[in-house]
Design an enzyme around this catalytic site. Structure first.
Site, mmCIF file in Angstrom:
data_model
loop_
_atom_site.group_PDB
_atom_site.id
_atom_site.type_symbol
_atom_site.label_atom_id
_atom_site.label_comp_id
_atom_site.label_asym_id
_atom_site.label_seq_id
_atom_site.Cartn_x
_atom_site.Cartn_y
_atom_site.Cartn_z
ATOM 1 N N ASP A 203 0.743 -1.208 0.076
ATOM 2 C CA ASP A 203 -0.066 -0.039 -0.165
ATOM 3 C C ASP A 203 0.889 1.183 -0.015
ATOM 4 O OD1 ASP A 203 -2.802 1.034 0.655
ATOM 5 O OD2 ASP A 203 -1.615 2.215 1.739
ATOM 6 N N ASN A 211 -2.596 12.774 -3.979
ATOM 7 C CA ASN A 211 -3.746 13.214 -5.008
ATOM 8 C C ASN A 211 -4.254 14.744 -4.536
ATOM 9 O OD1 ASN A 211 -4.018 10.928 -6.739
ATOM 10 N ND2 ASN A 211 -5.348 9.810 -5.170
ATOM 11 N N ASP A 220 -2.217 8.992 -10.637
ATOM 12 C CA ASP A 220 -2.218 7.678 -11.653
ATOM 13 C C ASP A 220 -0.798 7.481 -12.076
ATOM 14 O OD1 ASP A 220 -5.089 7.767 -11.325
ATOM 15 O OD2 ASP A 220 -5.389 8.508 -13.102
ATOM 16 N N GLU A 246 -4.888 2.131 -4.255
ATOM 17 C CA GLU A 246 -3.233 2.322 -4.095
ATOM 18 C C GLU A 246 -2.683 0.937 -3.569
ATOM 19 O OE1 GLU A 246 -4.743 4.481 -0.305
ATOM 20 O OE2 GLU A 246 -5.608 4.162 -2.368
#
Length: 326
Positions: A203, A211, A220, A246
């Protein structure tokens, strides 16, 4: 026309590529009850029902244009009383003095012939569907074109779905569905051979901050690059997949708990030392090694708990489920 062809034991009709009748033998005229004047210079489809016109357009012309001939095509034609007479049609295209002509041989079929199930079913469905819409003849051609277009779109969609069914579009890795299938295969192999295997859940730390600070396109990009790092780190035969968001999952065959921790630590350091546009990116990793009492659900639960422990203990670290009690 040759005298023998005039009275051959089968019907003969010669048409242009556009479907205009240019010649017909006496046998066919006798079967149908027409005179030459009724058919010559008229369109061949003038003696077809709506359903048979559709069959003619759907099969006859494409096969003639593609192969130059048609064999054993079932067709019903209307006689002078409007009754449907069943025929088997063989056709062949040729050129005469620069003009394209299609010769058709029509064999009348007996009423008791047991047609193949597919032909009978297709004919019945077409006749039922288009008999009710006899008053909408003007729209049939448009409808046929729309159906072809939709069929093409459906074929393209199915091709994409096959690819997407096992691939994550953003990262190019295998997706969760593929991972679950391979996990099941690995458990079956364990039951047969006792070969150990381990599972990672990886993770990205503070991914929401990435973000929020840099925007989702940059997020992305981070996911796609991490996928490349994971792919470059694993061995041949290891499975790497995007689990969702993620989170990434790795199945590592023939790897016990001790080796899994070593390789996970190497992976963690590789990610942390890589160059990222957003600054340093780190990952937390949770590991579980399959044992006889495990199922896919318990194995994932153990790895998830280990991942949670890595997060709780400061992130950017590796935790194996067996070390949590320690």
């Amino acid at each position: 026309m040759d005298e023998r062809l005039q009275y051959a034991p089968c019907g003969y009709v010669s048409i242009t590529h556009e479907g205009i009748v240019i010649d017909v033998n006496q046998t066919f005229l006798a079967i149908m009850g027409y005179s030459r004047a009724n058919l010559v210079d008229n369109h061949f489809e003038s003696i077809m029902s709506t359903a048979n016109k559709l069959i003619f357009h759907t099969y006859f012309y494409p096969f003639i244009n593609l192969n130059g001939h048609v064999e054993e095509m079932f067709l019903s034609l209307k006689d002078h009383k409007g009754l449907a007479i069943p025929f088997l049609l063989n056709g062949r295209r040729f050129e005469k003095e620069g003009v394209e002509i299609i010769d058709c041989i029509l064999m009348q079929m007996g009423k008791r012939i047991d047609y193949e199930v597919e032909i009978r079913t297709a004919k019945r469905q077409i006749e039922e569907a288009y008999w009710e819409k006899d008053q909408a003849l003007v729209k049939l051609e448009q409808l046929h074109m729309e159906i072809e277009q939709k069929q093409q779109e459906l074929m393209e969609l199915n091709a994409n779905l096959v690819k997407l069914s096992v691939t994550d579009k953003l990262t190019g890795l295998k997706n969760r569905r593929f991972f679950e299938e391979k996990l099941e295969d690995q458990m079956i192999l364990y039951s047969q051979t006792g070969q150990p295997f381990s599972l990672y859940i990886v993770d990205i730390d503070h991914f929401k901050k990435v973000n929020d600070t840099w925007g989702h396109p940059m997020g992305d990009s981070v996911l796609a690059k991490l996928a490349e790092v994971l792919q470059s780190h694993v061995r041949k035969g290891d499975i790497v997949a995007r689990y969702g968001g993620e989170e990434f999952v790795l199945i590592l065959p023939n790897m016990d708990a001790a080796e899994s921790k070593i390789r996970a630590e190497e992976l963690r350091l590789t990610v942390a030392s890589s160059t990222w546009e957003t600054g340093q990116i780190t990952v937390s990793i949770g590991i579980a090694t399959f044992i006889q009492m495990d199922s896919d659900i318990t194995l994932l639960k153990k790895a998830d708990l280990a991942l949670y422990a890595s997060k709780e203990n400061g992130r950017n670290r590796v935790t194996h489920f067996t070390d949590m009690n320690k």
